[in-house]
Structures are given as C-alpha cells and as structure tokens.
Design a protein around this motif. Structure first.
Motif, PDB file in Angstrom:
ATOM      1  N   ALA A 172      32.807  18.405  50.958  1.00  0.00           N
ATOM      2  CA  ALA A 172      32.491  19.523  49.549  1.00  0.00           C
ATOM      3  C   ALA A 172      32.630  20.999  50.092  1.00  0.00           C
ATOM      4  CB  ALA A 172      31.742  18.943  48.772  1.00  0.00           C
ATOM      5  N   ARG A 173      33.544  21.827  49.568  1.00  0.00           N
ATOM      6  CA  ARG A 173      33.486  23.336  49.904  1.00  0.00           C
ATOM      7  C   ARG A 173      33.373  23.940  48.534  1.00  0.00           C
ATOM      8  NH1 ARG A 173      31.433  22.935  54.786  1.00  0.00           N
ATOM      9  NH2 ARG A 173      32.874  21.694  56.169  1.00  0.00           N
ATOM     10  N   LYS A 174      32.661  25.188  48.393  1.00  0.00           N
ATOM     11  CA  LYS A 174      32.625  25.866  47.216  1.00  0.00           C
ATOM     12  C   LYS A 174      33.347  27.072  47.550  1.00  0.00           C
ATOM     13  CE  LYS A 174      28.771  28.184  44.625  1.00  0.00           C
ATOM     14  NZ  LYS A 174      27.421  28.438  44.500  1.00  0.00           N
ATOM     15  N   ILE A 175      34.584  27.268  46.572  1.00  0.00           N
ATOM     16  CA  ILE A 175      35.221  28.482  46.897  1.00  0.00           C
ATOM     17  C   ILE A 175      35.160  29.372  45.530  1.00  0.00           C
ATOM     18  CG2 ILE A 175      37.761  29.138  46.833  1.00  0.00           C
ATOM     19  CD1 ILE A 175      38.046  26.655  48.611  1.00  0.00           C
ATOM     20  N   GLY A 176      35.116  30.701  45.869  1.00  0.00           N
ATOM     21  CA  GLY A 176      35.231  31.584  44.471  1.00  0.00           C
ATOM     22  C   GLY A 176      36.583  31.813  44.126  1.00  0.00           C
ATOM     23  N   VAL A 177      36.775  31.808  42.818  1.00  0.00           N
ATOM     24  CA  VAL A 177      38.265  32.047  42.381  1.00  0.00           C
ATOM     25  C   VAL A 177      38.402  33.379  41.325  1.00  0.00           C
ATOM     26  CG1 VAL A 177      38.741  29.624  42.389  1.00  0.00           C
ATOM     27  CG2 VAL A 177      37.879  30.310  40.546  1.00  0.00           C
ATOM     28  N   GLU A 178      39.439  33.911  41.412  1.00  0.00           N
ATOM     29  CA  GLU A 178      39.734  34.979  40.162  1.00  0.00           C
ATOM     30  C   GLU A 178      40.781  34.539  39.227  1.00  0.00           C
ATOM     31  OE1 GLU A 178      40.840  39.743  40.052  1.00  0.00           O
ATOM     32  OE2 GLU A 178      40.871  38.652  41.978  1.00  0.00           O
ATOM     33  N   LEU A 179      40.497  34.472  38.167  1.00  0.00           N
ATOM     34  CA  LEU A 179      41.288  33.863  36.973  1.00  0.00           C
ATOM     35  C   LEU A 179      41.789  35.299  36.422  1.00  0.00           C
ATOM     36  CD1 LEU A 179      38.771  31.419  35.593  1.00  0.00           C
ATOM     37  CD2 LEU A 179      40.493  31.220  37.170  1.00  0.00           C
ATOM     38  N   ALA A 180      43.251  34.741  35.838  1.00  0.00           N
ATOM     39  CA  ALA A 180      44.123  36.055  35.248  1.00  0.00           C
ATOM     40  C   ALA A 180      44.403  35.518  33.686  1.00  0.00           C
ATOM     41  CB  ALA A 180      45.538  35.795  36.122  1.00  0.00           C
ATOM     42  N   GLY A 181      43.522  34.552  33.070  1.00  0.00           N
ATOM     43  CA  GLY A 181      43.668  34.320  31.564  1.00  0.00           C
ATOM     44  C   GLY A 181      43.713  32.656  31.524  1.00  0.00           C
ATOM     45  N   GLU A 182      44.060  32.329  30.058  1.00  0.00           N
ATOM     46  CA  GLU A 182      44.315  31.004  29.897  1.00  0.00           C
ATOM     47  C   GLU A 182      45.718  30.522  29.388  1.00  0.00           C
ATOM     48  OE1 GLU A 182      42.168  27.763  26.935  1.00  0.00           O
ATOM     49  OE2 GLU A 182      41.419  29.767  26.998  1.00  0.00           O
TER      50      GLU A 182
END
Length: 376
Positions: free
Chosen positions: A326-336
C-alpha cells in the motif's frame, strides 16, 4: 525391567518435546493473512462536466395585435393557429368612415390650394406695380402675408389628408412580424378602439426560440469558468435540451449569454439559450431541462469520491504498487464531474487505486488486491 521402562519414558518425553518445538517453528514460519482491499485500475479518457437545470421556452418575438383605429370588425382574414407573414392582413375594420374622411380631407386640400393660387397671383401682380405708386406698401405686405398663410393652409391640408389615408390603411390590421398566430380574441361585429387593453390576437415567432434557465451563480461559475486541461475549442461547451423523460430534443442549441447580475433574493442568474425550432416542437411557455456539458480533457482521469481521504493540508489516496504494498499518494483535484472527481495531478493511468478498505492501511503494508466488481 525397571531400567528399561525408565528409558522408554525418557524417550517418549524427548519425542514429545521435539514435536512441540516443530509445531512452534511451523507456526512461526506462517505469516498472517494480508489485508484485503478493493481496487480499480485507472484508465484515461475524455473528461467532461455536465449540469442541468429547469428552463422555460420563450418565443423569439411576441407581437400583440391591437387596433390603431376604432371601428367595427367586419372580417377575420387568417386561420387560427396558422403561420402568417409580416404585413399579412389579419382583421378588417369597417373602412367606410375612413374613406369618407379621406374624401373630405382631399376636398379641403383642393380648396386650400385654390385659395393659395389666387392669393399668390394677387401678390405677384402687386409686386409688379408697387414702384409706380399705384398701390400702398401696406397693401402689398398684406398680399404677401395672405399668400403665405394660404401656403401654410395647403401644407396643413396635405398633412391632414396623409393622416386620414393612414387611418384608412390602419383599418386593415396587419401582422407586424412573421410567426404563428394564436386564437382570435375578438370576432366579427366587435367594436374595437385604439385604447383597448385586450389584444385582438397574438403572433409568436417560433422558428427559433429562447430558453431561459435560472440557476445559482456558483453553479454557473463551475460550468462557464471551469479550468480546462486542454486548449479551449469551439465545441468545448455543448448545450442540449431535454424533455420531461430526459430525452434530448432534436434541435441545435447554443448558449446566448449568462446573466450579468444576481437576484438579490434568490442568488440566481439567468442563462439564456437560443435554439432552432423548425418542427415547432418547442412551444412558448413549455418547461424543459437545459443540460450543459463542459469539456475538460481528452485524456484525463476521474476517480471515485469514496477513494479520496481529505485532510487540512490536502487530499490523498491509497494505491497498490507492483509488489502488492500500500502506498499513500497526494492528489490535486480539478473539480467534480458526473463520474467522480477530476484529477489534476498526482496519479497516472494504470495505477491501482484503493476504493474500499483504505481505513485499515499503513504505508508499505502488504495487501491482497481484489478488483472492483462492475455495477450490474
């Protein structure tokens, strides 16, 4: 015999101890079961945002047919519910009184022109003999003034005649615009006047129509101002009109403008759509739904909202690497979007994303990845 029994007992104890040691070693060699998680493999594809709101159809032009002169309606010259052209006669008001007034105005003009000719000729004659002293300066000035007044009377009579002819023309009520005419509100024999508040009929231009939708200003911003991963294109914004069952109408529609002000009471803005309506399937006053799809990216990623862990310092997700860790990764979201959350950065196509069971994970933990079953 006693010695032999003791030897057998010691041997049995030794074998028992050896067996217990082997069991303990076997138990120690076995690893505990890995944590099971549900994963989905990310695939790149076209990403878009779709929103829909209720809207109402408005005619492109609406003209209330009203009389500009008073009189008795003698004829209706159209079929109710038919298409009419601009300038087409619709009602006939009794023209006889207006014809009589035109004749009277023509006679008044003729009398004014005769009087003007007479006074003009007199003024011309006096101008020829005024230097001889046979006529006074006062008489000559009076003749000029009378001629000028006669000329003004001619101009007044011409204007009156023009007005009477205009009233005669107004006795035939014509369509100001092309479109479909509704039912009549007055019939033959009715007395109408220019001061009436009731229209004689209504013509609505519907080969093209407007559709007005009211929506919160925040939702409008998500559609109009959404960040795009690709270069903007003319087809980045698609508008469709839906019926009560959610099926799209076979019409071409485009966004005309969005409201420039927000309603103080509701916080809504007006979105106006213009749509071709050659088959007249969209009728003024009809309630429909307006659906707008905004293109975001050709090869973007969308992840389920349930996979996202939200913290004050950002968003992150759990993934499973090639070694089953298991790896924890940060993400940047652009909306829904309608399919989930749009990924701006942090993930790539082919990544195995954990969608269930992430609450039990720790960095580097061995997991058993179970593929997410597609919905039936």
């Amino acid at each position: 015999m006693k010695i032999k029994g003791r030897v057998l007992l010691v041997a049995a104890v030794v074998l028992s101890i050896a067996g217990c040691g082997q069991d303990e070693d076997k138990t120690a060699a076995q690893s505990p079961d890995a944590t099971k998680v549900t994963v989905t493999s990310l695939e790149a594809g076209e990403v878009s945002v779709t929103r829909s709101w209720p809207g109402r159809v408005v005619a492109l032009r609406t003209a209330q047919i009203r009389p500009q002169v008073g009189g008795i309606v003698t004829a209706r010259l159209f079929a109710q519910g038919s298409e009419v052209k601009a300038g087409q006669p619709l009602f006939q008001i009794d023209p006889a009184p207006f014809r009589a007034e035109v004749a009277m105005a023509e006679a008044t003009l003729a009398r004014a022109e005769a009087s003007h000719r007479q006074l003009q000729q007199k003024a011309n004659r006096l101008s020829q003999i005024q230097h001889s002293g046979a006529v006074s300066r006062q008489d000559f000035d009076d003749a000029l003034a009378n001629s000028a007044q006669a000329a003004a009377s001619v101009a007044e009579a011409k204007a009156s005649l023009q007005r009477k002819k205009l009233d005669l023309a107004y006795s035939t009520v014509k369509a100001p615009v092309s479109g479909r005419i509704d039912q009549e509100f007055v019939t033959e024999g009715a007395l109408v006047s220019a001061a009436d508040t009731q229209a004689m009929a209504i013509v609505q231009q519907t080969e093209k129509v407007y559709v007005d939708a009211r929506l919160p200003a925040s939702e409008l911003r998500q559609i109009i101002d959404s960040p795009t991963a690709d270069e903007p294109s003319p087809n980045a914004l698609r508008v469709s009109l839906l019926d009560e069952a959610g099926k799209p109408y076979d019409v071409q529609a485009k966004l005309l403008f969005s409201g420039v002000s927000v309603n103080n009471e509701t916080g809504d803005v007006v979105l106006r759509i213009v749509a071709d309506n050659p088959a007249r399937v969209l009728l003024p006053g009809m309630y429909i739904r307006v659906s707008i799809t905004r293109h975001i990216a050709k090869n973007g990623l969308v992840i389920p909202g349930q996979a996202i862990q939200r913290l004050d310092d950002g968003n992150y997700v759990w993934t499973v690497d090639g070694d089953g860790a298991a790896r924890k990764i940060g993400v940047e979201l652009a909306g829904e979007s309608g399919q989930g959350e749009i990924v701006k950065s942090g993930l790539q196509a082919g990544t195995r994303l954990v969608v269930e069971g992430q609450d039990k994970l720790q960095e580097g933990m061995r997991v058993t990845a179970v593929p997410l079953k597609p919905r039936a």
